[in-house]
Design a protein around this motif. Structure first.
Motif, PDB file in Angstrom:
ATOM      1  N   UNK A  82       0.785  -1.082  -0.020  1.00 32.80           N
ATOM      2  CA  UNK A  82      -0.135  -0.038  -0.009  1.00 32.80           C
ATOM      3  C   UNK A  82       0.887   1.420  -0.066  1.00 32.80           C
ATOM      4  N   UNK A  83       0.283   2.401  -0.428  1.00 39.79           N
ATOM      5  CA  UNK A  83       0.943   3.705  -0.478  1.00 39.79           C
ATOM      6  C   UNK A  83       0.248   4.486   0.791  1.00 39.79           C
ATOM      7  N   UNK A  84       1.185   5.198   1.518  1.00 41.86           N
ATOM      8  CA  UNK A  84       0.574   5.683   2.788  1.00 41.86           C
ATOM      9  C   UNK A  84       1.083   7.362   2.396  1.00 41.86           C
ATOM     10  N   UNK A  85       0.045   8.234   2.538  1.00 40.35           N
ATOM     11  CA  UNK A  85       0.243   9.481   2.347  1.00 40.35           C
ATOM     12  C   UNK A  85       0.855  10.182   3.464  1.00 40.35           C
ATOM     13  N   UNK A 109     -13.617   6.532   9.645  1.00 39.11           N
ATOM     14  CA  UNK A 109     -13.438   5.752   8.353  1.00 39.11           C
ATOM     15  C   UNK A 109     -12.339   5.597   7.583  1.00 39.11           C
ATOM     16  N   UNK A 110     -11.326   6.747   8.139  1.00 38.09           N
ATOM     17  CA  UNK A 110     -10.054   6.642   7.355  1.00 38.09           C
ATOM     18  C   UNK A 110      -9.380   5.084   7.707  1.00 38.09           C
ATOM     19  N   UNK A 111      -8.453   4.573   6.828  1.00 42.51           N
ATOM     20  CA  UNK A 111      -7.585   3.632   7.008  1.00 42.51           C
ATOM     21  C   UNK A 111      -6.258   4.407   7.324  1.00 42.51           C
ATOM     22  N   UNK A 112      -5.665   4.085   8.602  1.00 43.93           N
ATOM     23  CA  UNK A 112      -4.430   4.971   8.751  1.00 43.93           C
ATOM     24  C   UNK A 112      -3.600   3.910   9.517  1.00 43.93           C
ATOM     25  N   UNK A 123       1.234  -0.565  12.696  1.00 45.56           N
ATOM     26  CA  UNK A 123       0.012  -1.156  12.483  1.00 45.56           C
ATOM     27  C   UNK A 123      -0.816  -0.306  11.555  1.00 45.56           C
ATOM     28  N   UNK A 124      -1.948  -1.213  10.707  1.00 41.81           N
ATOM     29  CA  UNK A 124      -2.901  -0.468   9.975  1.00 41.81           C
ATOM     30  C   UNK A 124      -4.253  -0.885  10.513  1.00 41.81           C
ATOM     31  N   UNK A 125      -5.265   0.074  10.836  1.00 42.45           N
ATOM     32  CA  UNK A 125      -6.501  -0.295  11.167  1.00 42.45           C
ATOM     33  C   UNK A 125      -7.400   0.999  10.604  1.00 42.45           C
TER      34      UNK A 125
END
Length: 260
Positions: A82-85, A109-112, A123-125
């Motif tokens: 994934x690409x994370x801004x 609702x953001x995926x962070x 972590x990603x949630x």
């Protein structure tokens, strides 16, 4: 062993830049008669521009990550890249996480991507609770500030012995596809039982966020380890750009999409 790559990159950039600057201001003038530069100076001057570009890009623009587990299924699966801004939530000081220039804040609702409390791992949630929110989660039903989050069942499909049950959840501007496992092994009488994961009530403190995985019955998240401090935020997940689960597979681009 967890390697703090941002810290290593920052130190390497600083050291090579310092050596290159010292050579330009001092050492170069003293060795005018020498044919070659010392090895350390030569390598530092070669690597510094590359390290500086990488440091700026991954610290302030975007950074790639790989999904390591099933906690965000079905939307994100193990092996997704994934690409994370890095600027959606403001420009932050590398390593320390302090906001330098406010740009925006996490929305429900953001995926962070973030660091959990007392844990150096990424972590990603999904962002469920904002500062000041009251969160409740019982029998698979999520409520925020006393209002039940709209959930639309989508049915299920068998995966090995358990059954994966899907639903859509409306969170702010986002529609999240969530997942539970239903298994007869979870019940003493053999009846099918939904494994929803930890349940309870939580009040989100100021400056913190409540996170949950989309795979609700198989996610270690804020229900387990608590709230995420604002300074632990890494960035917003915006896109899947490749899928590559292990080195024996061929990378695939079939899953490339924007993340909702």
């Amino acid at each position: 062993m967890n390697i703090d790559f941002p810290l290593i990159l920052m130190i390497a950039t600083f050291v090579t830049g310092l050596v290159a600057l010292a050579d330009k201001l001092y050492f170069a003038k003293r060795r005018e008669q020498e044919a070659e530069e010392p090895f350390l100076i030569e390598q530092s001057k070669s690597f510094f521009p590359v390290l500086a570009i990488v440091f700026v890009l991954r610290s302030f623009i975007a950074e790639p990550f790989q999904i390591p587990s099933a906690s965000m299924e079905p939307g994100l699966i193990k092996g997704d890249f994934i690409l994370v801004s890095k600027f959606d939530y403001g420009l932050r000081l590398p390593v320390w996480g302090t906001t330098l220039i406010p740009v925006g804040e996490p929305e429900r609702g953001d995926v962070m991507v973030f660091f959990p409390p007392e844990d150096p791992r990424y972590f990603i949630k999904r962002v469920i609770g904002l500062p000041g929110d009251h969160i409740e989660f019982h029998d698979g039903q999520l409520s925020v500030n006393g209002k039940k989050i709209e959930t639309t069942p989508l049915g299920g499909e068998p995966v090995y012995r358990p059954l994966n049950f899907y639903a859509e959840e409306k969170l702010g501007e986002h529609t999240a596809k969530i997942q539970w496992m239903v298994s007869p092994e979870a019940s003493s009488n053999g009846q099918m039982m939904v494994m929803t994961g930890p349940q309870g009530k939580w009040d989100v403190p100021e400056g913190h966020y409540f996170m949950m995985g989309d795979n609700r019955g198989n996610s270690a998240d804020s229900r387990v380890w608590g709230f995420v401090p604002e300074e632990n935020i890494v960035g917003k997940a915006v896109a899947i750009w490749m899928h590559w689960e292990n080195f024996t597979d061929i990378p695939s681009f079939d899953r490339n999409t924007w993340i909702n």
